[in-house]
Write a protein that holds these residues in place. Structure first.
Motif, short mmCIF file in Angstrom:
data_model
loop_
_atom_site.label_atom_id
_atom_site.label_comp_id
_atom_site.label_asym_id
_atom_site.label_seq_id
_atom_site.Cartn_x
_atom_site.Cartn_y
_atom_site.Cartn_z
N GLY A 147 0.88 -1.14 0.22
CA GLY A 147 -0.02 0.09 0.06
C GLY A 147 1.02 1.37 0.46
N ALA A 148 2.50 1.43 0.72
CA ALA A 148 3.06 2.23 0.56
C ALA A 148 3.21 2.45 -0.54
CB ALA A 148 3.68 2.29 2.07
N MET A 149 3.87 1.63 -0.91
CA MET A 149 4.54 1.52 -2.68
C MET A 149 3.63 2.20 -3.71
SD MET A 149 6.46 -1.65 -2.42
CE MET A 149 7.19 -1.89 -4.30
N LEU A 150 2.15 2.08 -3.65
CA LEU A 150 1.05 2.42 -4.37
C LEU A 150 0.73 3.75 -4.12
CD1 LEU A 150 -1.38 1.57 -6.95
CD2 LEU A 150 -2.54 1.08 -5.17
N ALA A 151 0.46 4.30 -3.01
CA ALA A 151 1.16 5.21 -2.64
C ALA A 151 1.01 5.96 -3.25
CB ALA A 151 1.09 6.12 -0.89
N ILE A 165 1.69 9.07 -5.44
CA ILE A 165 2.01 10.76 -5.37
C ILE A 165 3.51 10.76 -6.56
CG2 ILE A 165 3.34 12.17 -3.73
CD1 ILE A 165 1.78 10.55 -1.85
N LEU A 166 4.40 10.18 -6.80
CA LEU A 166 5.02 10.33 -8.18
C LEU A 166 4.45 10.10 -9.22
CD1 LEU A 166 7.99 10.71 -8.64
CD2 LEU A 166 8.15 8.38 -8.56
N GLY A 167 3.83 10.00 -9.42
CA GLY A 167 2.70 9.90 -10.51
C GLY A 167 2.48 11.74 -11.00
N LEU A 168 1.65 11.64 -9.89
CA LEU A 168 0.79 13.62 -9.74
C LEU A 168 1.98 13.94 -9.90
CD1 LEU A 168 -2.21 12.77 -7.22
CD2 LEU A 168 -2.27 13.13 -9.80
#
Length: 135
Positions: free
Chosen positions: A89-93, A97-100
């Motif tokens: 979940g942390a990696m997905l978040a 955020i990095l993608g945004l």
């Protein structure tokens, strides 16, 4: 009740109707009367299970097993941040955020040094305060 359901319940409760739940006893008795083959199979299973005898437990063996269980070290606690689901979940978040962040950056813009609002030479080589940078 269908034949398959009767067989399933007969394997659970046996041929003795008194072992069945009260709500199913009359239906089971009627179904057993209508299907004597299922009743015979169930009685044969009950007889086979009744013949099986469980040997007495050796008290010394029982005590040895209990002592080993008591002597076993407790399991290591799982820290919440090492839990695999939370790591995913942390990696997905982080990825979101990095993608945004990267999605809002304009990579195609070309800037000349003259167009920048600050003097890069001053920033890199001689400035120490924010006010000096912005001059």
């Amino acid at each position: 009740m269908k034949n398959e359901e009767l067989q399933r319940l007969a394997h659970i409760y046996g041929a003795n109707i008194s072992r069945w739940p009260a709500a199913l006893r009359t239906t089971a008795a009627e179904m057993f009367a209508a299907h004597p083959d299922i009743l015979a199979q169930t009685k044969a299973l009950d007889e086979m299970l009744d013949k099986f005898k469980v040997s007495d437990v050796n008290p010394a063996l029982f005590d040895r097993v209990i002592d080993r269980v008591d002597a076993a070290p407790p399991p290591a606690p799982v820290l919440f941040f090492f839990h695999p689901a939370l790591a995913r979940g942390a990696m997905l978040a982080f990825s979101a955020i990095l993608g945004l962040f990267l999605g809002h950056i304009n990579f195609t813009a070309n800037y000349d040094a003259e167009d920048l609002p600050i003097d890069l030479d001053h920033v890199i080589f001689g400035s120490t305060t924010f006010n000096e940078i912005m001059l």
